[in-house]
Design an enzyme around this catalytic site. Structure first.
Site, PDB file in Angstrom:
ATOM      1  N   THR A 126      33.798  31.169  49.534  1.00 41.40           N
ATOM      2  CA  THR A 126      33.308  31.639  48.235  1.00 41.40           C
ATOM      3  C   THR A 126      34.454  32.253  47.453  1.00 41.40           C
ATOM      4  OG1 THR A 126      31.918  33.203  47.022  1.00 41.40           O
ATOM      5  CG2 THR A 126      32.489  33.850  49.245  1.00 41.40           C
ATOM      6  N   ASP A 128      33.920  34.553  45.561  1.00 40.73           N
ATOM      7  CA  ASP A 128      33.537  35.967  45.404  1.00 40.73           C
ATOM      8  C   ASP A 128      34.115  36.885  46.479  1.00 40.73           C
ATOM      9  OD1 ASP A 128      32.072  34.985  43.337  1.00 40.73           O
ATOM     10  OD2 ASP A 128      30.107  35.306  44.255  1.00 40.73           O
ATOM     11  N   ARG A 267      35.801  41.955  21.269  1.00 42.74           N
ATOM     12  CA  ARG A 267      35.319  40.583  21.497  1.00 42.74           C
ATOM     13  C   ARG A 267      35.048  40.364  22.980  1.00 42.74           C
ATOM     14  NH1 ARG A 267      35.495  40.628  16.681  1.00 42.74           N
ATOM     15  NH2 ARG A 267      36.469  39.146  15.244  1.00 42.74           N
ATOM     16  N   VAL A 274      35.417  28.124  34.933  1.00 38.73           N
ATOM     17  CA  VAL A 274      36.842  27.777  34.999  1.00 38.73           C
ATOM     18  C   VAL A 274      37.457  28.438  36.244  1.00 38.73           C
ATOM     19  CG1 VAL A 274      37.756  29.678  33.576  1.00 38.73           C
ATOM     20  CG2 VAL A 274      38.891  27.483  33.551  1.00 38.73           C
TER      21      VAL A 274
END
Ligand code: F6P
Length: 344
Positions: A126, A128, A267, A274
């Site tokens: 993963t 993560d 912003r 990606v």
């Protein structure tokens, strides 16, 4: 031996490198035949396969994604799922199955091995980096590099416009990518799921930074970061079952709130998938290769119900039952003693 292999869950840079290593050591060293299942457990239940050989795996080391395809389902979602998996393994004469997956796929693997006696070995995957039992998962290093490259680019545009840019990175349950990319990219603030944040504190930090003459700031937010209760009015927001903000995500919300509370032009930037695409870094190619070699070795010693893992730079076998159902949180010592030192 005849050994099956599948890739499950979200794709991740390094999957093909693991497959290549399984095939290379399996075929050349052990004389194995490796059968790849397409689209994770669906391919096992439906007997959709791709023969994997040293020849067909040529050129796969640097290739992102997975040649086998991947899905998020489980045989336990299907009324006859377990029996279908068992029948496939029996009828195809498979001596073992290597499951390359994240927390979801490894839970399935654990249950099939521990409760249904199937010969399965796991490989932790993963971006993560949140799987227990291993110090690192492949794909994480690549995702951090991609996020860091993006942050480097965002600094120059933020500085040109005197803006605050809020960068949302992946990490629904843990803030590993945010913490590492935040440190590597010089973020002014990093928000992670492990530490609910107070939006006023975030704004104060950025205001203080502006008062010191730094008019541009990068805020890195993990997608699973949550505000402290009462810190932001979430009345109009749709919340998912994990308590995360749906629609627009936490990055948009944090950018909106910073803009509204400080008056600084702000912003949001959503890095999204990606971070999972493209070629693995050298580190991930090496780790994937080590895991692939270790997985086929684990099959040959019958380490069923175990996952290969990295601890103190050594490959070990970890029982899947000790790993699944848990999420490895960010090392808070790293967050507090290192990342926070650089907060605005
Ligand atoms: O688990 C990997 C991961 O990339 C998470 O960081 C992210 O929350 C999730 O997958 C996204 O999943 P999907 O690709 O199904 O949208």
């Amino acid at each position: 031996m005849r050994v099956g292999v599948l890739t499950g869950g979200g794709d991740c840079p390094g999957l093909n490198a693991v497959l290549r290593a399984v095939v290379r050591k399996g075929e050349r060293h052990y004389g194995d035949e490796i059968v790849g299942f397409c689209d994770a457990w669906d391919g096992v239940m439906e007997r959709r396969t791709l023969p994997l050989t040293v020849e067909t795996m040529r050129g796969m080391l640097p290739r992102g994604g997975t040649v086998l395809g991947t899905r998020r389902g489980s045989p336990f979602d299907h009324p006859d799922g377990v029996e279908l998996v068992r029948a496939t393994m029996r009828d195809m004469g498979l001596d073992g199955l290597i499951v390359i997956g994240g927390n979801g796929s490894l839970s399935v693997a654990s249950k099939l091995a521990a409760e249904h006696g199937l010969p399965i070995v796991g490989v932790p995957k993963t971006i993560d980096n949140d799987i227990e039992g291993t110090e690192v998962t492949f794909g994480f290093n690549t995702a951090v590099q991609i996020a860091t490259d993006a942050i480097d680019r965002l600094h120059t545009t933020a500085e040109s416009h005197d803006r605050v840019l809020v960068v949302e990175v992946m990490g629904r349950h843990s803030g590993w990518i945010a913490t590492h990319a935040g440190i590597a990219g010089g973020a002014a603030v990093v928000l992670i799921p492990e530490r609910p944040f107070d939006i006023d504190e975030v704004c104060d930090r950025i205001i203080r930074r502006h008062q010191r003459g730094r008019f541009a700031s990068i805020v890195v937010v993990a997608e699973g970061a949550v505000p402290k209760e009462g810190s932001i009015d979430l009345a109009d927001r749709e919340i998912d079952r994990f308590g995360h903000i749906r629609l627009g995500g936490i990055g948009n919300l944090v950018a909106e709130e910073i803009g509204a509370r400080t008056g600084f032009e702000t912003r949001p930037v959503l890095l999204g998938h990606v971070q999972r695409g493209g070629t693995p870094t050298a580190f991930d190619r090496v780790l994937s290769t080590r895991f692939g070699v270790a997985a086929i070795d684990a099959v040959h010693v019958g380490a069923w119900g175990h996952m290969v893992a990295l601890r103190s730079d050594k490959i070990v076998h970890t029982p899947l039952t000790e790993v699944v159902g848990r999420t490895r949180p960010v090392d808070l010592t790293l967050f507090e003693n290192v990342a926070e030192v650089f907060f605005a």
